[in-house]
Write an enzyme that holds these catalytic residues in place. Sequence first.
Site, PDB file in Angstrom:
ATOM      1  CE  LYS A  15      -2.103  -1.107   3.890  1.00 41.55           C
ATOM      2  NZ  LYS A  15      -1.543  -2.413   4.295  1.00 41.55           N
ATOM      3  NE  ARG A  90      -3.916  -1.422  10.486  1.00 38.40           N
ATOM      4  CZ  ARG A  90      -2.948  -0.854   9.777  1.00 38.40           C
ATOM      5  NH1 ARG A  90      -3.099   0.337   9.255  1.00 38.40           N
ATOM      6  NH2 ARG A  90      -1.822  -1.502   9.574  1.00 38.40           N
ATOM      7  NE  ARG A 129       7.887  -2.826   5.632  1.00 41.32           N
ATOM      8  CZ  ARG A 129       6.572  -2.684   5.743  1.00 41.32           C
ATOM      9  NH1 ARG A 129       5.835  -2.379   4.685  1.00 41.32           N
ATOM     10  NH2 ARG A 129       5.990  -2.861   6.905  1.00 41.32           N
ATOM     11  NE  ARG A 162       6.691  -0.483  10.076  1.00 41.02           N
ATOM     12  CZ  ARG A 162       5.495  -0.566   9.495  1.00 41.02           C
ATOM     13  NH1 ARG A 162       5.300   0.008   8.314  1.00 41.02           N
ATOM     14  NH2 ARG A 162       4.510  -1.209  10.068  1.00 41.02           N
ATOM     15  NE  ARG A 173       2.603  -4.896  11.061  1.00 40.73           N
ATOM     16  CZ  ARG A 173       3.688  -4.708  10.321  1.00 40.73           C
ATOM     17  NH1 ARG A 173       4.864  -5.142  10.749  1.00 40.73           N
ATOM     18  NH2 ARG A 173       3.608  -4.102   9.162  1.00 40.73           N
TER      19      ARG A 173
HETATM   20  P1  ADP Z   1       1.225  -2.090   7.903  1.00 38.84           P
HETATM   21  O1  ADP Z   1       2.488  -2.367   7.177  1.00 38.84           O
HETATM   22  O2  ADP Z   1       0.898  -3.135   8.938  1.00 38.84           O
HETATM   23  O3  ADP Z   1       0.075  -1.772   7.004  1.00 38.84           O
HETATM   24  P2  ADP Z   1       1.140   0.598   9.062  1.00 38.84           P
HETATM   25  O4  ADP Z   1       2.357   1.419   8.917  1.00 38.84           O
HETATM   26  O5  ADP Z   1      -0.045   0.945   8.258  1.00 38.84           O
HETATM   27  O6  ADP Z   1       1.585  -0.904   8.847  1.00 38.84           O
HETATM   28  O7  ADP Z   1       0.686   0.600  10.620  1.00 38.84           O
HETATM   29  C1  ADP Z   1       1.598   0.321  11.654  1.00 38.84           C
HETATM   30  C2  ADP Z   1       0.855   0.224  12.987  1.00 38.84           C
HETATM   31  O8  ADP Z   1       0.190   1.465  13.288  1.00 38.84           O
HETATM   32  C3  ADP Z   1      -0.261  -0.823  13.037  1.00 38.84           C
HETATM   33  O9  ADP Z   1       0.243  -2.109  13.321  1.00 38.84           O
HETATM   34  C4  ADP Z   1      -1.136  -0.262  14.165  1.00 38.84           C
HETATM   35  O10 ADP Z   1      -0.584  -0.514  15.428  1.00 38.84           O
HETATM   36  C5  ADP Z   1      -1.068   1.233  13.928  1.00 38.84           C
HETATM   37  N1  ADP Z   1      -2.144   1.723  13.034  1.00 38.84           N
HETATM   38  C6  ADP Z   1      -1.978   2.261  11.796  1.00 38.84           C
HETATM   39  N2  ADP Z   1      -3.159   2.598  11.246  1.00 38.84           N
HETATM   40  C7  ADP Z   1      -4.105   2.258  12.147  1.00 38.84           C
HETATM   41  C8  ADP Z   1      -5.527   2.338  12.173  1.00 38.84           C
HETATM   42  N3  ADP Z   1      -6.230   2.827  11.121  1.00 38.84           N
HETATM   43  N4  ADP Z   1      -6.189   1.900  13.294  1.00 38.84           N
HETATM   44  C9  ADP Z   1      -5.505   1.400  14.325  1.00 38.84           C
HETATM   45  N5  ADP Z   1      -4.168   1.281  14.369  1.00 38.84           N
HETATM   46  C10 ADP Z   1      -3.458   1.707  13.304  1.00 38.84           C
END
Ligand code: ADP
Length: 216
Positions: A15, A90, A129, A162, A173
């Site tokens: 994404k 989410r 990554r 990360r 996750r």
């Molecule tokens: P991913 O690679 O899992 O898509 P992101 O960078 O989008 O990772 O998100 C990293 C973390 O930030 C998630 O694991 C969660 O803890 C938090 N997070 C991000 N967006 C949301 C959301 N919309 N609702 C709740 N938690 C979120």
Amino acid sequence: MSLDMVFLGPPGAGKGTYAKELVKLFNIPHISTGDMFREAVASGSELGKKVEEILKRGDLVPDDLTISIVKDRLSKEDCKNGFILDGFPRTVDQAKALDEILNFLGRELGYAFYFEVNEEVVVQRITNRRICKNCGKIYNLLTMPPKVDGKCDVCGGELFQREDDGEEVVRNRYKVYMENTYPVIEYYQKQNKLFTIDGASGVDSVIKEVLNIVRR
Ligand code: ADP
Ligand code: ZN
């Protein structure tokens, strides 16, 4: 249709990579709630303190906190011609809240893109990554390695992993995704706004598919 878009899919679906390319073409902002939370943690703000442990575990930040930062962000001037929301919604409650926010702003979501990939691809991609500290470019040690070990091709910056990209947290996750976020896909399907794209087909081909859908 408006260029108000959300990008859905499991962690590691790409994404962020697709969003970064597409916002250059559309000239709209890339809004990643994950990036916003990581910046908050790095800055040591009140929000950062609240979410730090949650991010480390790969759990979800509570809806009220997440919805309020998205609402503030979407109300900003630079979103007026559209936006790509990456990592939000989410949960189904976040999706409902997004509809309300957009309705309040007098607009409506144009597209929900769902990038489909399976768990093994997710784990392979995320554990390999690496990200540039300086410009944010994303590499994969197996499929898109940097030319020089540990250094960014674009800016020479140092690459890092990360904190939530280790295998155990990635599996959590993915599980959190299946339980909470998968139902969001159905939510947009019912609204006839869902476009499903094979997230394992390569960056260029995914970008082309998105452009075909948006331009038709
Ligand atoms: P991913 O690679 O899992 O898509 P992101 O960078 O989008 O990772 O998100 C990293 C973390 O930030 C998630 O694991 C969660 O803890 C938090 N997070 C991000 N967006 C949301 C959301 N919309 N609702 C709740 N938690 C979120
Ligand atoms: Zn760089």
